[in-house]
Design an enzyme around this catalytic site. Structure first.
Site, short mmCIF file in Angstrom:
data_model
loop_
_atom_site.label_atom_id
_atom_site.label_comp_id
_atom_site.label_asym_id
_atom_site.label_seq_id
_atom_site.Cartn_x
_atom_site.Cartn_y
_atom_site.Cartn_z
N ALA A 57 2.36 -10.49 46.24
CA ALA A 57 3.35 -10.14 47.20
C ALA A 57 3.84 -11.33 48.12
O ALA A 57 4.98 -11.36 48.70
CB ALA A 57 3.00 -9.11 47.86
N SER A 62 2.33 -14.90 48.01
CA SER A 62 2.53 -16.33 47.45
C SER A 62 2.26 -16.08 45.95
O SER A 62 1.99 -15.24 45.56
CB SER A 62 1.46 -17.09 48.17
OG SER A 62 0.14 -16.46 47.88
N GLY A 95 2.87 -4.81 39.76
CA GLY A 95 3.34 -3.88 39.06
C GLY A 95 4.77 -3.32 39.45
O GLY A 95 5.37 -3.83 40.39
N HIS A 108 -0.41 -7.10 34.48
CA HIS A 108 -0.67 -6.55 35.70
C HIS A 108 -1.94 -7.07 36.68
O HIS A 108 -2.95 -7.19 35.99
CB HIS A 108 -0.62 -5.04 35.69
CG HIS A 108 -0.65 -4.32 37.10
ND1 HIS A 108 -1.57 -3.29 37.33
CD2 HIS A 108 -0.08 -4.49 38.11
CE1 HIS A 108 -1.36 -2.91 38.68
NE2 HIS A 108 -0.51 -3.69 39.15
N ASP A 109 -1.61 -7.86 37.84
CA ASP A 109 -2.68 -8.32 38.31
C ASP A 109 -4.15 -7.68 38.42
O ASP A 109 -5.09 -8.33 38.34
CB ASP A 109 -2.19 -9.10 39.68
CG ASP A 109 -1.64 -7.95 40.56
OD1 ASP A 109 -1.61 -6.81 40.59
OD2 ASP A 109 -1.03 -8.53 41.71
N THR A 110 -3.89 -6.50 38.87
CA THR A 110 -5.14 -5.50 38.92
C THR A 110 -5.79 -5.42 37.49
O THR A 110 -6.98 -5.53 37.37
CB THR A 110 -4.92 -4.12 39.48
OG1 THR A 110 -4.17 -4.35 40.64
CG2 THR A 110 -6.15 -3.44 39.62
N ASN A 116 -4.01 3.74 44.48
CA ASN A 116 -3.72 2.85 45.45
C ASN A 116 -3.88 3.08 46.84
O ASN A 116 -3.51 4.43 47.25
CB ASN A 116 -2.00 2.66 45.01
CG ASN A 116 -1.62 1.86 43.83
OD1 ASN A 116 -2.18 2.25 42.96
ND2 ASN A 116 -0.94 0.85 44.01
#
Length: 502
Positions: free
Chosen positions: A13, A15, A82, A240-242, A303
């Site tokens: 979000a 960089s 996401g 998805h980064d997670t 979250n």
């Protein structure tokens, strides 16, 4: 023989990076090739993502990687946050500049949606927690404000899938990100077409869903020539980064979820790895989410607002002429009185306030908490409130899975915050293992390595992470004071929830 090189494009979000992973079969060594800023762009009264600039930066990073590693490069894959999406017309043109998930257009859309399809029915199909910026609700807001543009869309691609399209022309959506949309069926491994139809959303824009590790195609010929790279494979990691971060949790435990994770950064995502989505009435009541993981696992998680509170406090202080780095803010917080002021980190007041410090002060005043004044007090309030929220969610996960969680892994950039790591161990009363910092990138790169045949299993992947990382364990201490203060925090969260429902 030179180590194989895998390239990971990791967009967050704040960089983005193009990272290289040099893998010798046992350990992976990371090198940052290119880093660039990211963030919301104001356009009129809206917040958008500048995806064209991001694509330009990605190309710059790939050009540098080609010059440095050349023919050693095997593949490239992209992970991002996401829910956000790009709409493409038939000719591949952008239908609109993509919206940022913090854009205000979705405010109030949840009750409207529940008036069309009951909340319980949406959860039964999608298994996702209800957050107004989920893709489903973004599309419903777009349906209201721009029906002609929605009708012009031929394809919806989530953010990482859009950049894969830029790289190789693929038009598929990877599983882990598809499950963040609240448009994907949690038990039938397909889009929730019945749900989409009831909302009048065009099902035809939703692409085929593929598993992490899928080879999407080779670099576009013109792109490869322009950046000086051979036509390497484009591979979907857990986009998805997670999803990528959880794949890289360095646990040796398997089976029953005796461990949990926090992917810690701007957001904190706290969860456990389970074999299938948990869709019970209690899961709906607790508003937890079921997001896809590697090897068809699910991430039962919640979250939590995360270090956004501290990041925005830092900006508040800077606007007042006080420029602290994070280390100095942590030092100031360590000198503030413990457990003096608490907030509910997930109150909507903190989603996107004009000034976070003022928002925290007002919230405390409204809820009868001592109002923090000094910078250290505000940061300590944020960190201790996060630690308590972690405890609350950890207890929910234990209830839903019927097992005790023995250890908590914190991965991602937030695991560098040693103060929060210790406060979390204290609040939760169990050990915290911090690291790796680069869990998302490691997961991305090692899923690519597995796709290339260099690793056989998820256990192999996590073994490489353990071999390649420095980990630190925090043991709980001073738990009595935390236990005494916990009922107060629970009461504050309950009051906040009641006020939000009004």
């Amino acid at each position: 023989m030179a180590d194989a090189c895998y390239l990971g494009v990791d967009l967050g979000a704040e960089s983005g990076r193009v990272m290289a992973g040099l893998f010798d079969g046992r350990r992976v060594r990371l090198e940052q090739i290119h880093r660039f800023p990211n963030g919301a762009v104001s356009l009129g009264t809206t917040l958008r993502w500048d995806v064209l600039r991001l694509w330009s930066e990605i190309q710059d990073g790939l050009t540098r990687a080609a010059a440095q590693f050349g023919d050693r490069i095997v593949s490239v894959g992209v992970d991002t946050w996401g829910v956000d999406y790009v709409l493409l017309a038939k000719n591949g043109e952008l239908v609109a500049q993509p919206f940022h998930y913090r854009d205000s257009r979705t405010a109030g859309v949840l009750p409207q949606a529940f008036g069309r399809v009951p909340k319980r029915e949406i959860f039964a199909q999608t298994g996702l927690q209800f957050m107004e910026f989920n893709t489903l609700f973004q599309l419903l807001a777009f349906q209201q404000s721009n029906p002609d543009l929605l009708a012009a869309a031929e394809r919806l691609l989530l953010m990482p899938d859009f950049f894969h399209w830029c790289l190789c022309g693929s038009r598929v959506i990877e599983f882990t990100n598809a499950t963040t949309t609240q448009c994907f069926h949690a038990t039938e491994n397909r889009w929730a077409f019945d749900l989409l139809a009831r909302f009048g959303l065009p099902a035809g824009i939703f692409s085929e869903v593929v598993a992490p590790g899928t080879r999407l195609g080779k670099l576009r010929e013109g792109l490869a020539a322009r950046i000086g790279l051979k036509r390497i494979e484009v591979v979907a990691p857990a986009t998805h980064d997670t999803g990528s971060a959880v794949a890289a949790v360095p646990t040796q435990l398997t089976g029953t979820p005796a461990w949990a994770y926090i992917s810690s950064g701007t957001w904190s995502l706290l969860g456990v790895e389970v074999p299938q989505a948990v869709l019970s009435e209690r899961a709906l009541e607790l508003n937890v989410t079921n997001e896809g993981g590697i090897d068809r696992t699910y991430r039962l998680l919640k979250n939590i607002m995360g270090l956004w509170l501290v990041q925005e406090c830092k900006r508040s202080f800077e606007r007042r002429g006080k420029n602290y780095d994070y280390a100095e803010l942590t030092r100031l917080a360590s000198h503030a009185l413990p457990l003096r002021s608490l907030v509910n980190p997930d109150d909507r007041a903190f989603l996107n306030p004009n000034d976070m410090a003022s928002a925290i002060q007002k919230w405390c005043g409204d809820y009868g908490e001592p109002v923090p004044q000094a910078e250290g007090e505000l940061v300590r309030c944020s960190l201790e409130s996060l630690a308590f929220k972690y405890r609350m969610v950890l207890e929910w996960l234990e209830e839903l899975t019927g097992t005790r969680i023995e250890v908590l892994h914190i991965v991602g950039g937030g695991c560098q915050n040693e103060a929060l790591n210790q406060l979390t161990a204290d609040a939760c009363g169990r050990p915290v293992v911090a690291g790796p910092v680069e869990a998302t990138v490691l997961g991305n790169l090692l899923i690519q390595a597995r796709s290339a045949g260099e690793l056989k299993s998820l256990a192999d992947l996590r073994q490489v992470v353990r071999e390649s990382s420095v980990l630190k364990t925090y043991e709980p201490r001073a738990t009595a004071a935390w236990n005494d203060a916990y009922p107060r925090f629970i009461d504050l969260v309950a009051k906040s929830a009641r006020n939000a429902a009004v």
